[in-house]
Design a protein around this motif. Structure first.
Motif, PDB file in Angstrom:
ATOM      1  N   ILE A 163       1.054  -1.222  -0.026  1.00  0.00           N
ATOM      2  CA  ILE A 163       0.067  -0.010  -0.020  1.00  0.00           C
ATOM      3  C   ILE A 163       0.893   1.332  -0.017  1.00  0.00           C
ATOM      4  CG2 ILE A 163      -1.960  -1.208   1.282  1.00  0.00           C
ATOM      5  CD1 ILE A 163      -0.752   0.038   3.938  1.00  0.00           C
TER       6      ILE A 163
ATOM      7  N   LYS B  98      -1.927   8.191   3.029  1.00  0.00           N
ATOM      8  CA  LYS B  98      -3.177   8.068   2.797  1.00  0.00           C
ATOM      9  C   LYS B  98      -3.668   8.672   1.625  1.00  0.00           C
ATOM     10  CE  LYS B  98      -4.857   6.995   7.475  1.00  0.00           C
ATOM     11  NZ  LYS B  98      -5.816   7.125   8.510  1.00  0.00           N
TER      12      LYS B  98
ATOM     13  N   VAL C 113      -1.444   7.017  -4.208  1.00  0.00           N
ATOM     14  CA  VAL C 113      -2.021   5.605  -4.992  1.00  0.00           C
ATOM     15  C   VAL C 113      -0.656   4.976  -5.237  1.00  0.00           C
ATOM     16  CG1 VAL C 113      -4.065   6.246  -5.712  1.00  0.00           C
ATOM     17  CG2 VAL C 113      -2.009   6.809  -7.119  1.00  0.00           C
TER      18      VAL C 113
ATOM     19  N   GLU D 166      -1.733  12.078  -4.941  1.00  0.00           N
ATOM     20  CA  GLU D 166      -3.080  12.520  -5.744  1.00  0.00           C
ATOM     21  C   GLU D 166      -2.759  13.607  -6.471  1.00  0.00           C
ATOM     22  OE1 GLU D 166      -6.464  12.015  -3.192  1.00  0.00           O
ATOM     23  OE2 GLU D 166      -6.344   9.648  -3.201  1.00  0.00           O
TER      24      GLU D 166
ATOM     25  N   SER E 178      -5.391   1.682  -5.086  1.00  0.00           N
ATOM     26  CA  SER E 178      -5.185   1.953  -3.586  1.00  0.00           C
ATOM     27  C   SER E 178      -4.156   1.090  -3.157  1.00  0.00           C
ATOM     28  CB  SER E 178      -6.496   1.835  -2.637  1.00  0.00           C
ATOM     29  OG  SER E 178      -7.265   0.621  -3.015  1.00  0.00           O
ATOM     30  N   THR E 179      -3.820  -0.328  -3.928  1.00  0.00           N
ATOM     31  CA  THR E 179      -2.858  -1.286  -3.452  1.00  0.00           C
ATOM     32  C   THR E 179      -2.323  -1.522  -4.780  1.00  0.00           C
ATOM     33  OG1 THR E 179      -4.296  -3.035  -3.904  1.00  0.00           O
ATOM     34  CG2 THR E 179      -4.484  -1.839  -1.889  1.00  0.00           C
TER      35      THR E 179
ATOM     36  N   ASP F 105      -4.521  -3.406  -6.876  1.00  0.00           N
ATOM     37  CA  ASP F 105      -5.489  -2.767  -7.743  1.00  0.00           C
ATOM     38  C   ASP F 105      -5.057  -1.927  -8.885  1.00  0.00           C
ATOM     39  OD1 ASP F 105      -7.792  -3.241  -5.909  1.00  0.00           O
ATOM     40  OD2 ASP F 105      -6.983  -2.135  -4.450  1.00  0.00           O
TER      41      ASP F 105
END
Length: 877
Positions: free
Chosen positions: A642, A646, A649, A839, A871-872, A875
């Motif tokens: 991850i 927060k 990505v 982001e 997000s991971t 993904d």
């Protein structure tokens, strides 16, 4: 009593090759036959304890038997090059073991063995044991000579003495020759009497003793058809007996004294095992009570520093930052050595950490530093809060570029034999295994200073070689800045969701339990699936599945054996799935949890920059390039990787078919270039050309075959290798390869011309001048030469692809720094780069990453990059 062991080298090598899956080491050298051959040798040495030993090899394809019958062994398929290339390595191993080996022109290994066993049998003081997979050798069995025949696999043998031959066949060893004469031998293309098998041959010999006896009493042979077959094929029967007879008087010019077994050359053996990556066998060859011999070196006049002063830090300086632990993210620095024009200085770790003078010098980009393995040094200091800048020369990388086939793990390796430079190996100073320990400070200081002196003294010589090789640009503009990029990636690490990993482990545990229950239901009983013995009994005794291979301890239940049984019972798929789940849980879930750094909660993998001969990066501690993605449960492991922030990505970008695009560029094949320029699916295009069908008629199976051929060509695959990949015959595989070259003649021309260039120059180069030396390319030995030719074809392709992604990494790091981006490069996984992107920078990175990667170098075809994010890491794919 003397004990002579004679080994049929070709037979054991052949059995080993087909008994074990096709393996190769990091350098691409096939090793499965060598591994099997070595385990057989070790078993013989450990269990037989011979006083004398010899391995016999066939000298060539033609023997004196071909004068009798031209078609002798004529139906045998050509030896796969993957096996042929391993035979010279076996001879190297025998030299290291100090085991004699021999071959005689015009004769077979059987004849050498027959002659020597016959000679030894003349003296009651000798016992002889022969190891082979060939039943022909049973004719040599006597009171003094026993024959150990391999059953399934390599090391499982049946030992034949006179009693066992009688029990097995009901005839004497000499009659084995008559049996072969009557029944023939398809493997050697010995015709025998058509229609006469082993059962009939044995029946005839028990009644008439020999072939001569059969024909002397032909009227007494029962059965009209059998009598006719014997009469019609009399010449064939006698010729076949002659062909099957082992020569006992071959011109074997080697004495028993020369076969006397001596202690192995442990250093040579250890070096070979390391090169072949036989780590599991290393412990079996260590001599008992081996004392490490340490070279006595003159003591140097050095300063052990208590306070760092500016006068000690002259420009330039050679620097050694010593971390004994292989994983230098966890290991403590033992000390530092600095060598320059003002003297030799050993700085204890605590002194360096507390010194503002040292920190200012280390972080000053204008202060020139020379190192060995700069990345390791830079990362180790970074963990101590010191940023090492100004690194302008790395002797490890320089040595690696000059000759990537050499051993660059230590400074001692490149300093060896250099006049005026004396430096010991780390093993000599620290010991190895359980004896490994840190010496007292005085000895440690002397060792580190010698390393720093070697770095200082070697620089000019290495720079000259780089210039001569036209590699200085590759060194200065690519590899040196890349080492800093990789160092940052290692130090930063990758964030991992520990709880997610634990939950995955729990899910896998539940799946394992459910799968276990299904297996038990199908078996009709509970048993330990992880016990090969219990599993073997269930599969081959309770369920009566066909036995493919037996071992000393029971039935073989290895993956390759189970795969051959997949269509026999549904339990097999469940067992294979159970094993996959178990490996995911133990190796990847539990394995990853163990390497999460206690302070950062991240995984800090190590990128090996000076290891592979092709120039590709590898990853260890842990290997993040090897997380399985074919199984969905394996892919899900990427869920745990991850972003640290927060508001970020995971962004993954990978080159599409980069090696095939490089092949199109360097081969200049018009059809291949056209296909890439028109953005065609290259595997579909190849399928159209190979199968001669329209695009709409290409099936998924055709495309799969074409894909295997495409990538197989890049790796110089043989018809044998392709047949194994696709599960087809070698004849079909050969046809596919021929059709490929008909469709892409430029590729065929490239393959031929690059081999010619390698033969002339002695090496091949990548697009950016990375070299790989191929001294075996002009060898008279076919096996060595063919391996070098295959390597010559592949290295410019694979090496250029590696150079391209490395260049993209360096350029990306520069662009991100120049634009003050917060996003970071996290991982390199083969043809893929993985970033953590904040982001607010996502739109910038969506344009910047493909732009840099697709324009890293200019090719005749477009480089294509696909990217995704999420997000991971999971993904992002």
């Amino acid at each position: 009593m003397n004990k002579l062991v004679l080994v049929d080298g070709n037979s054991i090598a052949y059995r080993a090759f087909f008994a074990l899956p096709l393996l190769n080491n990091e350098k691409g050298i096939y090793t499965n036959a060598v591994y099997g051959f070595t385990t057989m040798l070790l078993k013989i040495l450990e269990e037989e304890k011979p006083s004398h030993m010899l391995v016999a090899f066939d000298a060539g394809k033609t023997t004196f038997r071909h004068k009798t019958f031209k078609e002798y062994k004529g139906k045998r398929e050509k030896t796969p090059p993957e096996l042929s290339e391993q035979l010279p390595v076996m001879r190297d191993l025998l030299k290291a073991f100090n085991i004699a080996y021999f071959e005689v022109e015009n004769y077979e290994a059987d004849d050498i063995i027959g002659t020597l066993s016959s000679e030894a049998s003349k003296d009651d003081d000798w016992e002889v044991k022969i190891f082979s997979g060939d039943k022909d050798l049973l004719q040599l069995v006597s009171d003094q000579v026993h024959v150990a025949l391999s059953r399934k696999g390599i090391t499982n043998v049946d030992t034949y003495d006179l009693a066992f031959v009688d029990e097995k066949y009901g005839i004497t060893p000499k009659q084995i020759i008559d049996m072969k004469g009557l029944m023939g031998d398809s493997s050697d293309n010995i015709p025998g009497v058509p229609g006469v098998g082993e059962k009939t041959a044995l029946k005839l010999l028990k009644e008439f003793e020999t072939i001569e006896g059969v024909y002397e009493s032909i009227d007494k042979v029962s059965g009209k058809k059998l009598k006719e077959k014997l009469e019609d094929n009399k010449d064939s029967a006698f010729m076949s007996k002659q062909l099957a007879t082992i020569e006992l008087n071959a011109p074997v010019d080697i004495s028993f004294d020369e076969m006397k077994l001596q202690d192995p050359n442990y250093n040579s053996l250890l070096s070979l095992f390391k090169e072949l990556e036989f780590s599991s066998l290393i412990e079996r060859i260590s001599p008992e009570n081996e004392e490490e011999m340490q070279e006595e070196l003159e003591e140097l006049d050095i300063s052990i520093v208590e306070n760092v002063e500016e006068g000690m830090l002259q420009n330039p300086s050679s620097v050694v930052v010593e971390v004994l632990d292989e994983n230098y993210h966890l290991g403590d620095i033992l000390g530092l050595a600095i060598v320059n024009s003002s003297g030799y200085y050993f700085i204890p770790t605590g002194v360096a950490k507390d010194s503002k003078v040292f920190k200012a010098w280390a972080e000053d980009n204008t202060k020139e530093k020379w190192l060995f393995g700069a990345k390791r040094n830079v990362v180790a200091l970074a963990w101590q809060g010191v940023e090492l800048n100004g690194v302008t020369f790395d002797s490890q990388i320089a040595s690696y570029l000059i000759d990537p086939s050499s051993n660059f793990h230590e400074i001692a390796d490149i300093a060896k034999g250099k006049k005026g430079i004396s430096v010991q190996t780390d093993e000599n100073v620290y010991g190895k295994g359980k004896k490994r320990k840190i010496p007292e400070e005085k000895i440690l200081a002397q060792h580190l200073i010698r390393k720093a002196i070697a770095i200082h003294e070697l620089k000019n010589d290495l720079e000259k070689k780089l210039e001569i090789n036209n590699q200085y640009k590759l060194f200065e503009e690519l590899e040196m800045p890349l080492s800093i990029v990789l160092g940052r990636m290692e130090r930063n690490g990758v964030s991992v969701d520990k709880q997610e990993l634990k939950e995955m482990g729990e899910v896998l545990s539940e799946k394992l339990q459910l799968t276990e229950k299904k297996i038990h239901d199908l078996a009709g009983t509970d048993f330990n699936i992880n016990s090969p013995k219990q599993l073997g009994e269930i599969l081959f005794e309770k369920l009566n599945l066909p036995v493919i291979k037996k071992t000393k301890t029971g039935y073989s239940t290895s993956a390759d054996i189970l795969e051959k049984l997949q269509d026999k019972h549904e339990i097999i798929d469940k067992i294979l799935h159970y094993r996959q789940l178990g490996k995911l849980k133990s190796t990847y879930i539990e394995g990853l949890l163990k390497v999460i750094h206690p302070n950062t909660e991240k995984i800090h993998t190590i990128f090996n920059q000076a290891l592979t001969q092709t120039g590709r990066l590898s990853s260890t501690e842990p290997n993040l390039q090897n997380i399985p993605i074919r199984l969905e449960e394996g892919r899900k492991i990427r869920h745990a990787f991850i972003p640290e922030s927060k508001n970020a990505v995971i962004f993954a970008a990978d080159y599409s078919q980069i090696e095939l695009r490089v092949l199109a560029h360097i081969s200049k094949d018009e059809e291949l270039i056209k296909a890439f320029k028109e953005d065609m699916d290259i595997h579909t295009k190849t399928a159209m050309d190979v199968f001669h069908v329209a695009e709409d008629d290409v099936t998924s199976q055709m495309r799969r075959t074409a894909k295997a051929v495409n990538f197989g060509i890049v790796y110089g695959i043989s018809d044998f290798g392709l047949s194994q990949n696709l599960g087809i015959t070698r004849k079909e595989a050969k046809k596919f390869i021929e059709r490929y070259f008909e469709s892409y003649p430029g590729v065929k021309d490239y393959m031929e011309s690059i081999v010619d260039e390698a033969r002339e120059a002695g090496y091949v180069t990548t697009m950016l001048q990375r070299r790989r030396y191929l001294p075996e390319i002009t060898s008279r030995n076919f096996n060595l030469r063919s391996f070098a030719e295959r390597t010559a074809m592949n290295t410019p392709i694979q090496g250029s692809a590696a150079d391209i992604i490395k260049k993209a990494m360096v350029q990306m790091a520069e662009e991100m720094e120049n634009n003050n981006l917060q996003s970071r490069l996290l991982l390199q996984v083969h043809d893929e780069l993985v970033f953590e992107v904040v982001e607010e920078e996502l739109e910038v990175m969506k344009k910047l990453v493909p732009k840099i990667m697709e324009n890293a170098v200019e090719l005749n075809v477009p480089l294509k990059v696909d990217f995704s994010y999420g997000s991971t890491w999971y993904d992002a794919k």
